[in-house]
Scaffold this motif. Structure first.
Motif, PDB file in Angstrom:
ATOM      1  N   UNK A   1       0.840  -1.210   0.000  1.00 18.41           N
ATOM      2  CA  UNK A   1       0.000   0.000   0.000  1.00 18.41           C
ATOM      3  C   UNK A   1       0.869   1.251   0.000  1.00 18.41           C
ATOM      4  N   UNK A   2       1.935   1.252   0.802  1.00 15.16           N
ATOM      5  CA  UNK A   2       2.803   2.436   0.881  1.00 15.16           C
ATOM      6  C   UNK A   2       3.485   2.704  -0.456  1.00 15.16           C
ATOM      7  N   UNK A   3       3.906   1.660  -1.155  1.00 18.08           N
ATOM      8  CA  UNK A   3       4.549   1.847  -2.463  1.00 18.08           C
ATOM      9  C   UNK A   3       3.552   2.348  -3.501  1.00 18.08           C
ATOM     10  N   UNK A   4       2.316   1.876  -3.415  1.00 12.73           N
ATOM     11  CA  UNK A   4       1.282   2.373  -4.331  1.00 12.73           C
ATOM     12  C   UNK A   4       1.066   3.868  -4.104  1.00 12.73           C
ATOM     13  N   UNK A   5       1.007   4.280  -2.838  1.00 13.69           N
ATOM     14  CA  UNK A   5       0.821   5.697  -2.524  1.00 13.69           C
ATOM     15  C   UNK A   5       1.970   6.532  -3.071  1.00 13.69           C
ATOM     16  N   UNK A   6       3.194   6.053  -2.862  1.00  8.72           N
ATOM     17  CA  UNK A   6       4.370   6.784  -3.351  1.00  8.72           C
ATOM     18  C   UNK A   6       4.382   6.841  -4.873  1.00  8.72           C
ATOM     19  N   UNK A   7       3.989   5.743  -5.518  1.00 10.60           N
ATOM     20  CA  UNK A   7       4.024   5.705  -6.982  1.00 10.60           C
ATOM     21  C   UNK A   7       3.029   6.670  -7.614  1.00 10.60           C
ATOM     22  N   UNK A   8       1.977   7.023  -6.887  1.00  4.62           N
ATOM     23  CA  UNK A   8       0.976   7.962  -7.399  1.00  4.62           C
ATOM     24  C   UNK A   8       1.225   9.394  -6.919  1.00  4.62           C
ATOM     25  N   UNK A   9       2.316   9.620  -6.192  1.00  8.68           N
ATOM     26  CA  UNK A   9       2.584  10.944  -5.621  1.00  8.68           C
ATOM     27  C   UNK A   9       3.830  11.547  -6.251  1.00  8.68           C
ATOM     28  N   UNK A  10       3.789  12.848  -6.448  1.00  7.04           N
ATOM     29  CA  UNK A  10       4.930  13.563  -7.008  1.00  7.04           C
ATOM     30  C   UNK A  10       5.784  14.216  -5.942  1.00  7.04           C
ATOM     31  N   UNK A  11       5.246  14.351  -4.720  1.00  5.89           N
ATOM     32  CA  UNK A  11       6.007  14.934  -3.622  1.00  5.89           C
ATOM     33  C   UNK A  11       5.463  14.410  -2.303  1.00  5.89           C
ATOM     34  N   UNK A  12       6.157  14.763  -1.223  1.00  4.18           N
ATOM     35  CA  UNK A  12       5.772  14.239   0.087  1.00  4.18           C
ATOM     36  C   UNK A  12       4.429  14.777   0.568  1.00  4.18           C
ATOM     37  N   UNK A  13       4.098  15.982   0.206  1.00  2.78           N
ATOM     38  CA  UNK A  13       2.805  16.548   0.615  1.00  2.78           C
ATOM     39  C   UNK A  13       1.651  15.762   0.017  1.00  2.78           C
ATOM     40  N   UNK A  14       1.797  15.421  -1.262  1.00  2.00           N
ATOM     41  CA  UNK A  14       0.759  14.629  -1.922  1.00  2.00           C
ATOM     42  C   UNK A  14       0.689  13.234  -1.322  1.00  2.00           C
ATOM     43  N   UNK A  15       1.840  12.663  -0.997  1.00  2.00           N
ATOM     44  CA  UNK A  15       1.865  11.324  -0.402  1.00  2.00           C
ATOM     45  C   UNK A  15       1.209  11.325   0.975  1.00  2.00           C
ATOM     46  N   UNK A  16       1.497  12.362   1.789  1.00  2.00           N
ATOM     47  CA  UNK A  16       0.904  12.443   3.126  1.00  2.00           C
ATOM     48  C   UNK A  16      -0.614  12.601   3.033  1.00  2.00           C
ATOM     49  N   UNK A  17      -1.072  13.431   2.097  1.00  2.00           N
ATOM     50  CA  UNK A  17      -2.512  13.621   1.933  1.00  2.00           C
ATOM     51  C   UNK A  17      -3.183  12.328   1.477  1.00  2.00           C
ATOM     52  N   UNK A  18      -2.548  11.631   0.540  1.00  2.00           N
ATOM     53  CA  UNK A  18      -3.107  10.377   0.031  1.00  2.00           C
ATOM     54  C   UNK A  18      -3.085   9.302   1.113  1.00  2.00           C
ATOM     55  N   UNK A  19      -2.045   9.323   1.928  1.00  2.00           N
ATOM     56  CA  UNK A  19      -1.950   8.359   3.028  1.00  2.00           C
ATOM     57  C   UNK A  19      -3.093   8.558   4.019  1.00  2.00           C
ATOM     58  N   UNK A  20      -3.358   9.809   4.398  1.00  2.00           N
ATOM     59  CA  UNK A  20      -4.466  10.091   5.319  1.00  2.00           C
ATOM     60  C   UNK A  20      -5.809   9.729   4.698  1.00  2.00           C
ATOM     61  N   UNK A  21      -5.945   9.954   3.414  1.00  2.00           N
ATOM     62  CA  UNK A  21      -7.196   9.675   2.725  1.00  2.00           C
ATOM     63  C   UNK A  21      -7.489   8.178   2.653  1.00  2.00           C
ATOM     64  N   UNK A  22      -6.436   7.373   2.603  1.00  2.00           N
ATOM     65  CA  UNK A  22      -6.612   5.918   2.452  1.00  2.00           C
ATOM     66  C   UNK A  22      -6.600   5.206   3.797  1.00  2.00           C
TER      67      UNK A  22
END
Length: 381
Positions: free
Chosen positions: A279-300
């Protein structure tokens, strides 16, 4: 292999140089145990406080009061009639039993009467005392009926009843439900921490891209596959430590009965750690920066953890939400652990393990596909 070991060693050193990371990755899972102990670890025994008003002053009434004093989890206190309302309304007493004048005579006539039970807390409080009290009074009334008005016969039978020489031996069984609830609460919190830890560890990839460290590493014999694999290994090392620390402290220090073997629980949680990494790698693969990854992580993570029953039993949720939970890996992890607690053998849960492996494989395949399609090397702002 040498390059991968160097990457693993370097990532671990950089990560755990910060004391806050040690607290977050290694100490946070223990909070779940403390929460479970606070919620379920208290004494579940309830003491009923019952007041007695004795207006009859007879031997039968005194014996009835003595019987009530012998009940477990019941505390008896003698009060006067004028104290009833104050004691009940203030909450000092859960209920009051009043033996009115003529109570003993009504029992002797085989028609128990002249007894009043007062409470503002309803049948949930009074049912326990009433069940035993009615049974005791019915027994005396039955003796009176059999005696057919013969006072001598009644007194002989009544004395025999009061001095019965048989004994009832009771054995208390351990309340397994409390340990089960504590285990589920702890594991649910551990699942959330593992998902958050995996997400934070995977964000190192984005951090090193932003600092251009990632691209400098790729200019060496280290390639992207080695770099991603080392991140997966570090993730698994951290989560394995989390799992073993949590389960060891649960069983060895707090003596929380998991109702399953240590290694069975560890195997299921290590399997879930693979899912967390995916799941963490999927989030990173869809994110261009850490802010987007953190937001996507909270959303999921947050909604899925709540829906899957990590914080409360999934049975309390509406049927529609329960159906959604069936598509979440956290739900299948908890379901597998619950079935192990119920005594099911590992071999009988092959379908659960297949589904969990399928979740892990699906997330890894999605991440591999996204990373293979992502050839961007732009600067991070």
């Amino acid at each position: 292999m040498k390059d991968i070991l160097w990457l693993i060693q370097n990532t671990l050193r950089v990560t755990f140089q910060k004391k806050k990371n040690i607290i977050m990755y290694l100490c946070m899972p223990l909070i779940g145990i403390l929460i479970a102990l606070l919620v379920y670890g208290g004494d579940q025994k309830t003491i009923l406080h019952v007041g007695i008003v004795n207006e009859d002053q007879s031997k039968i009434t005194s014996d009835t009061i003595d019987f009530l004093k012998g009940l477990e989890n019941v505390e008896i206190s003698t009060i006067s009639t004028v104290q009833v309302q104050d004691k009940i309304s203030s909450g000092d007493l859960d209920s009051v039993i009043t033996f009115e004048k003529g109570y003993a005579d009504s029992v002797l006539e085989g028609k128990p009467d002249r007894i009043e039970l007062t409470s503002i807390k309803g049948a949930a409080i009074t049912a326990y005392v009433k069940s035993y009290l009615h049974q005791y009074i019915d027994n005396i009334a039955t003796i009176s009926y059999v005696a057919s008005g013969n006072q001598q016969t009644f007194e002989q039978m009544y004395n025999d009843f009061q001095q019965t020489n048989y004994k009832l031996t009771t054995h208390s069984l351990e309340d397994a439900s409390k340990n089960k609830n504590m285990t589920n609460q702890t594991i649910g919190f551990l699942i959330m921490i593992m998902l958050m830890s995996a997400g934070n560890m995977a964000e190192i990839i984005l951090l090193e891209k932003e600092s251009r460290t990632y691209f400098r590493l790729l200019s060496t014999p280290i390639n992207a596959r080695k770099y991603i694999f080392s991140n997966i290994v570090v993730n698994m090392i951290v989560m394995t430590i989390q799992v073993f620390i949590t389960l060891t402290i649960m069983k060895g220090i707090f003596h929380i009965g998991m109702n399953m073997s240590f290694w069975s629980a560890a195997f299921v949680m290590l399997l879930f750690s693979l899912i967390s990494v995916g799941i963490s790698l999927v989030i990173v693969s869809f994110s261009n920066n850490r802010s987007a990854a953190a937001a996507l992580q909270n959303l999921i993570i947050t909604p899925t953890v709540m829906l899957s029953g990590c914080f409360w039993p999934v049975e309390v949720m509406p049927k529609s939400l329960q159906k959604i939970a069936d598509f979440l890996p956290q739900r299948w992890t908890l379901d597998t652990l619950t079935k192990l607690q119920e005594g099911n053998a590992m071999s009988g849960l092959y379908m659960n393990f297949i589904i969990l492996f399928a979740f892990a494989a699906a997330f890894f395949l999605i991440a591999i596909y996204r990373f293979s399609r992502n050839h961007t090397t732009q600067n991070f702002v």
